[in-house]
Design a protein around this motif. Structure first.
Motif, PDB file in Angstrom:
ATOM      1  N   PHE A  70      -2.558  -3.144  -6.025  1.00  0.00           N
ATOM      2  CA  PHE A  70      -2.238  -2.947  -4.603  1.00  0.00           C
ATOM      3  C   PHE A  70      -3.393  -2.329  -3.817  1.00  0.00           C
ATOM      4  O   PHE A  70      -3.184  -1.834  -2.716  1.00  0.00           O
ATOM      5  N   PHE A  73      -3.941  -2.500  -0.070  1.00  0.00           N
ATOM      6  CA  PHE A  73      -2.985  -1.858   0.841  1.00  0.00           C
ATOM      7  C   PHE A  73      -3.208  -0.347   0.933  1.00  0.00           C
ATOM      8  O   PHE A  73      -2.353   0.373   1.451  1.00  0.00           O
ATOM      9  N   PRO A  75      -3.029   2.125  -1.419  1.00  0.00           N
ATOM     10  CA  PRO A  75      -1.840   2.809  -1.968  1.00  0.00           C
ATOM     11  C   PRO A  75      -2.188   4.219  -2.466  1.00  0.00           C
ATOM     12  O   PRO A  75      -2.199   4.482  -3.664  1.00  0.00           O
ATOM     13  N   HIS A  77      -0.605   6.756  -2.579  1.00  0.00           N
ATOM     14  CA  HIS A  77       0.469   7.437  -3.322  1.00  0.00           C
ATOM     15  C   HIS A  77       0.470   7.058  -4.805  1.00  0.00           C
ATOM     16  O   HIS A  77       1.141   7.710  -5.602  1.00  0.00           O
ATOM     17  N   ARG A 177       3.013   8.005   2.725  1.00  0.00           N
ATOM     18  CA  ARG A 177       2.911   6.779   3.512  1.00  0.00           C
ATOM     19  C   ARG A 177       3.202   7.015   4.994  1.00  0.00           C
ATOM     20  O   ARG A 177       3.641   6.140   5.708  1.00  0.00           O
TER      21      ARG A 177
END
Lengths: 411, 248
Positions: A70, A73, A75, A77, A177
């Motif tokens: 990912f 994107f 990510p 987290h 996010r």
């Protein structure tokens, strides 16, 4: 007989100094260029590997097992808990240093305008054990842990008209996010070795990055530097096992050679360099061949005279071959020696490509340090001697077949 | 015979007149919907359930508004606690507790999702007076949405200052709540969808209490906005919507 031929060859060489110097110089310049070109290529590939390992992936990189999937994107987290992972790596043999880093895209908010940049949270104490982090400081100092301080790439600071003491607000996506913004003070201007880092990257203390990005004790990547003699492939299963035992979690543990694009990019670059290198190598060879052949074709009158005096064809070939070998040996030796010496000097002071490489998105340093490749230099020496000697045989053989009367017509 | 038919004719004519008088024009429907959504002042609290490819996260908020042009949202959930979004008549400002300056959203930044949700800052900029901003056409007078009888209106922007050049809205005939809306580009590409999932009564007012917004330019995302509390026409200090107050 051979002794007499060698004596004649040496006398011919010393008698026409201008011709000998010109011929030997051409061979020397070609040999020197080849040595220096391959030294530059060796320097570039080693530099790229060094940068990849020190600033991007480490010899081995640990990330959340889904991070790579990912990555586009952002990510943030999908992180690694640094407090869990660090103890697991402490007792593994073959690891020389470990650092945790978190890279995050930001918008720098300056005068009501957003400017894209890349922030990296680093632990400066750990970095000092990993590489010469003080070396990146061009002006000012490194940020201190626990303080909202930045060291910013020189080109980025210049482009944004920022300097030491300025305060800059950055916005980014957090590990929850959501979004967050924080203001930090510029305490240092960095001169990162990689051009594209200088124009886009700034470093902040890892603990402030964790706070800003709401990561708690998480980090994006853990970079491992291995001992010189340790193969990454051998160490990876040991690290995976230790991490699983300590944390109960499976991570993505990869060698820098297996990480997306990085190593394949390096291999591609290496192949491109060698292709260019071989091209120049062939060019150098044609210079040697051309010079040697021209020298012999220009000596048709002499060949005719020698034939008229009774020197046989084979003796003529040997004579010119010997002359070629001696000139090639002298030229190659001087060329390779100069090439090695100049490369050694450039290897210490470096060649500055900053202006030429500005705007290039490539993991190569703006200052390159050529590296002498001794086996290759020896090869270049013998190759040059061989090429020049063989090149002298072709016109010599042709000249040996010419009748004395015909050879004298060249007068 | 003619005499016998007359009362029937009169009844039909009367019914037609009554129907004509009771049928609302597109402008009237829009005006009614806008007026019902706009309060002199309000205070509300609720939550955003933001779903993306990585899961669902919940952010809670308190909000205040004054008229159609001033509003303030303050996030109360742990990860965003203290962050505020202020909308004034002509600008949107973000306040972050760790940032020393207010961030004014403008240009392409307005298209970013608030807290990563499907609601962009731009969505907050459009005034609630859509009559002056759009040409409005009544497409269908009756269409069922979630079992509710709705008017279907097409709104075509008159100015470039609105977030979406074209909108299709389904407005409940009874309570004038927008039950569904689709937002398009000028060329007709669907950008965003909104659906009212639940209607409830808060402080005696019938309002959409659960709304789903889906950004069609993203994959696998949706944001559900839940309104838990609403007070209207309350006293709110004017300073609440000032930049000075925002920093405190």
């Amino acid at each position: 007989m051979n002794k007499r031929l060698l004596h004649t060859a040496l006398r011919n060489i010393s008698r026409n100094k201008r011709r000998t110097i010109l011929s030997a110089t051409a061979i020397a310049v070609a040999a020197m260029s080849i040595v220096m070109l391959f030294a530059l290529i060796t320097g570039m590939t080693n530099d790229m590997a060094y940068n990849l390992k020190n600033y991007y992936t480490g010899n081995i990189q640990i990330q959340h097992e889904d991070y790579a999937e990912f990555e586009r994107f952002n990510p943030i987290h999908l992180m690694v808990d640094w407090e869990d992972v660090k103890p697991a790596l402490e007792d593994i043999e073959g690891i020389s240093a470990v650092v945790a880093r978190t890279q995050f895209p930001v918008s720098l908010y300056i005068d009501e305008t957003n400017h894209g940049a890349i922030g990296v949270g680093v632990d400066f104490a750990d970095e000092a054990a990993y590489h010469d982090v003080e070396n990146i400081v061009y002006e000012g100092r490194l940020p201190e842990d626990g303080k909202n301080e930045i060291i910013m790439g020189g080109t980025l600071a210049h482009d944004l008209k920022l300097e030491i003491g300025d305060r800059v607000t950055m916005l980014s996506t957090t590990a929850s996010r959501g979004t967050n913004a924080i203001t930090m003070e510029i305490v240092g201007i960095a001169s990162f070795p990689v051009t594209n880092m200088n124009s886009a990257v700034f470093w902040i203390p890892l603990d402030r990055a964790q706070y800003f990005l709401r990561m708690d004790t998480g980090v994006q990547s853990v970079l491992i530097k291995t001992d010189e003699d340790v193969k990454e492939k051998r160490l990876i299963p040991i690290i995976e096992e230790a991490l699983l035992k300590e944390t109960g979690t499976t991570f993505a543990v990869d060698s820098w050679k297996d990480i997306n694009m990085m190593f394949s990019l390096l291999k591609l670059a290496q192949n491109v360099y060698y292709f260019v290198g071989i091209f120049f190598f062939l060019l150098g060879s044609t210079v040697i061949i051309n010079t040697t052949m021209m020298v012999i074709f220009e000596r048709m009158r002499e060949i005719g005279t020698l034939s008229a005096l009774g020197m046989h064809g084979k003796e003529l070939v040997r004579l010119f071959f010997l002359e070629g070998v001696v000139i090639a040996t002298i030229g190659s030796f001087i060329g390779v020696t100069f090439g090695v010496v100049i490369t050694e000097i450039l290897g210490r002071v470096g060649i500055d490509f900053t202006d030429a490489m500005s705007g290039m998105d490539f993991e190569i340093s703006s200052i390159l340090y050529p590296e002498v490749n001794i086996p290759l230099s020896i090869f270049v020496f013998f190759y040059s001697v061989l090429i020049a000697s063989l090149a002298s045989m072709i016109p010599s053989k042709k000249a040996a077949k010419i009748e004395p009367v015909e050879a004298l017509r060249y007068i | 015979m003619k005499i016998k038919r007359r009362p029937l004719m009169i009844m039909i004519v009367m019914l037609c007149i009554a129907t004509t008088l009771s049928a609302m024009t597109a402008e009237q429907i829009m005006r009614e919907a806008d007026e019902r959504q706009t309060y002199d002042s309000s205070r509300s609290s609720g939550q955003f359930k933001i779903k993306d490819r990585f899961g669902t996260k919940v952010s809670t908020f308190d909000a205040w508004s004054k008229g159609a042009d001033e509003s303030l949202i303050e996030f109360t959930s742990v990860a965003e606690r203290g962050q505020k979004v202020l909308r004034t008549e002509d600008s949107i400002y973000l306040y972050y507790p760790d940032a020393e300056e207010l961030i004014r959203m403008q240009g392409s930044a307005l298209r970013q999702g608030m807290l990563g949700s499907d609601i962009s800052y731009e969505d907050m900029t459009g005034g609630k007076d859509r009559l002056s901003q759009y040409d409005i056409v009544l497409e269908e007078d009756s269409e069922l949405v979630f079992g509710r009888d709705c008017h279907v209106l097409t709104l075509t922007a008159k100015t470039r200052s609105v977030p979406y050049p074209k909108e299709i809205v389904w407005i409940d005939k009874e309570n004038f709540i927008v039950m569904r809306a689709e937002y398009y580009t000028k060329s007709g590409r669907l950008l965003k969808e909104m659906e009212t999932l639940s209607v409830g009564t808060l402080s005696g007012i019938e309002v959409a209490t659960e709304t789903r917004i889906s950004d069609k330019m993203k994959t696998d995302t949706e944001t559900i906005m839940i309104l838990d509390e609403l007070e209207v026409n309350i006293r709110i200090d004017d300073d609440l919507f000032s930049l000075d107050e925002l920093s405190w």
